[in-house]
Design an enzyme around this catalytic site. Structure first.
Site, mmCIF file in Angstrom:
data_model
loop_
_atom_site.group_PDB
_atom_site.id
_atom_site.type_symbol
_atom_site.label_atom_id
_atom_site.label_comp_id
_atom_site.label_asym_id
_atom_site.label_seq_id
_atom_site.Cartn_x
_atom_site.Cartn_y
_atom_site.Cartn_z
ATOM 1 N N ASP A 226 0.844 -1.195 0.000
ATOM 2 C CA ASP A 226 0.000 0.000 0.000
ATOM 3 C C ASP A 226 0.882 1.249 0.000
ATOM 4 O O ASP A 226 1.607 1.491 0.963
ATOM 5 C CB ASP A 226 -0.893 -0.011 1.241
ATOM 6 C CG ASP A 226 -2.107 0.887 1.090
ATOM 7 O OD1 ASP A 226 -2.036 1.855 0.314
ATOM 8 O OD2 ASP A 226 -3.125 0.621 1.746
ATOM 9 N N HIS A 315 -9.620 -1.707 -7.988
ATOM 10 C CA HIS A 315 -9.256 -0.524 -7.216
ATOM 11 C C HIS A 315 -8.188 0.304 -7.930
ATOM 12 O O HIS A 315 -8.270 1.536 -7.982
ATOM 13 C CB HIS A 315 -8.747 -0.976 -5.840
ATOM 14 C CG HIS A 315 -8.575 0.136 -4.856
ATOM 15 N ND1 HIS A 315 -9.615 0.663 -4.124
ATOM 16 C CD2 HIS A 315 -7.467 0.835 -4.475
ATOM 17 C CE1 HIS A 315 -9.167 1.624 -3.344
ATOM 18 N NE2 HIS A 315 -7.873 1.756 -3.528
#
Length: 400
Positions: A226, A315
């Site tokens: 991330d 995403h």
């Protein structure tokens, strides 16, 4: 979890002089063992020579054009502290805010600079403490402060379940450090200063990152890397910091979102379905269209049957700068774990205009494949003030 694509970012744990403090801690036992086994016997004395001291870690500077909480390398531990000002007339409110910012500046400068009189902040290893202070839209409007015209609360998004007690606030302080200890102590000192100025604590929120080698991307609680990419310095001038030459050139806007993650339900999916939902491979963070983590995802690449390699609901596709005229956000996420059924992501986006975040979040709220596993539970928007010069105070430009 806005997995924006682009250039590799400076990773958490990397410090200014290139030494990774966490790596030093992790490897301390091995270094000690090697030192004992390989100690040089002092001539004529028959005992090992003293080992050299470990490399020192440079402290993060508090004073500067921009606040170090944005510019310093990301640290493993964070703590957010939101404050509300006491109700007051405009003139009294401005005076109270000015006095409070002076006290916050003093406490933070002493803590970051290692000159705090509090014994709990003395004698330990360098904490790599950094901080930022931001002003919310409420006091900016009530007190007529000089903030970017775009500063405003976010609109409501489909699926939001926001708890007002966990978000918002007149002021927001973010503390970051190599471990939790200095965060707790400094937050206590800040709270005392705020209360003496008539302010109250609205909410606090701790967060953390996993231990990762220097130069690598940490993983979130879904197991995916991330923060693979962030804007470079040139892109940040356009999308993160205020317009060059203006009063807000060295400030930015922070969008904060507390996102609860259903980690068990997501982990129950087959790995290939998780990768398709994310648009990256869980093994190494590589986009589905690439061969390395930092490859730019090709959101237009298709399979032989005409379907997109990175699905329409992935995403990564929905957060791609290609869908937003190249706009990029400086993203710094932290995990949180407040209860067995309440853990997730503290998503922080630094932008020139919060509308940048709104455009992306509208796309995500409409069709992100991760939506069944995410709930946004808190939100805040603040103008992160420019840094304080030596002898100066945070917020000196607010009164123009």
């Amino acid at each position: 979890m806005h997995a924006e694509t682009g250039k590799a970012q400076e990773q958490p744990g990397t410090v200014r002089n290139g030494v990774d403090r966490r790596a030093l801690i992790a490897g301390g036992g091995a270094v000690l063992a090697a030192g004992v086994g390989a100690g040089v016997v002092a001539l004529g004395r028959g005992r090992p020579a003293a080992s050299p001291p470990p490399p020192s870690v440079a402290a993060v500077a508090f004073h500067g054009e921009r606040q170090a909480g944005v510019t310093a390398p990301q640290q493993p531990a964070t703590l957010f502290l939101a404050l509300d000002l006491a109700p007051a007339t405009t003139s009294d409110g401005r005076a109270a805010l000015r006095a409070l910012l002076g006290e916050l500046t003093r406490v933070l400068a002493e803590a970051v600079g290692g000159t705090s009189a509090d014994p709990r902040l003395q004698g330990g290893e360098p904490a790599q403490l950094s901080s930022l202070v931001g002003i919310g839209p409420g006091p900016a409007a009530r007190l007529g402060l000089n903030v970017p015209s775009a500063l405003a609360d976010l609109p409501a998004f489909p699926g939001d379940r926001l708890d007002p007690a966990r978000g918002g606030g007149d002021l927001l302080v973010q503390l970051c450090a190599a471990d939790r200890w200095p965060l707790t102590v400094v937050a206590e000192l800040l709270t005392a200063a705020a209360r003496s100025a008539g302010a109250t604590v609205r909410w606090t929120q701790p967060g953390f990152l996993p231990r990762t080698p220097a130069g690598t991307t940490p993983r979130n609680l879904f197991g995916y890397k991330d923060g693979t990419a962030n804007p470079d310095a040139t892109e940040a001038k356009q999308w993160v910091w205020g317009p060059p030459g203006g009063p807000h050139e060295h400030g930015t806007v922070l969008v904060y979102r507390r996102i609860r993650m259903d980690t068990a339900a997501f982990a129950a999916l087959p790995e290939d379905r998780r990768d398709l939902a994310m648009g990256r491979r869980i093994t190494d963070g590589t986009p589905l269209t690439g061969t390395a983590e930092h490859d730019d995802p090709d959101i237009y690449a298709k399979n032989p049957d005409g379907s997109y390699v990175i699905p329409n609901s992935a995403h990564v596709r929905l957060t791609s700068p290609r869908l937003d005229s190249g706009a990029r956000m400086l993203r710094r996420g932290y995990s949180y774990d407040d209860a067995p059924d309440d853990r997730g992501l503290l998503f922080c986006a630094f932008v020139r205009d919060p509308e940048q975040f709104t455009r992306v979040q509208n796309r995500l709220a409409a069709r992100d494949a991760l939506n069944p596993f995410l709930v946004h539970t808190a939100s805040a928007v603040v103008y992160v003030l420019p840094g304080a010069r030596e002898g100066g105070v945070l917020g000196e430009g607010l009164w123009a």
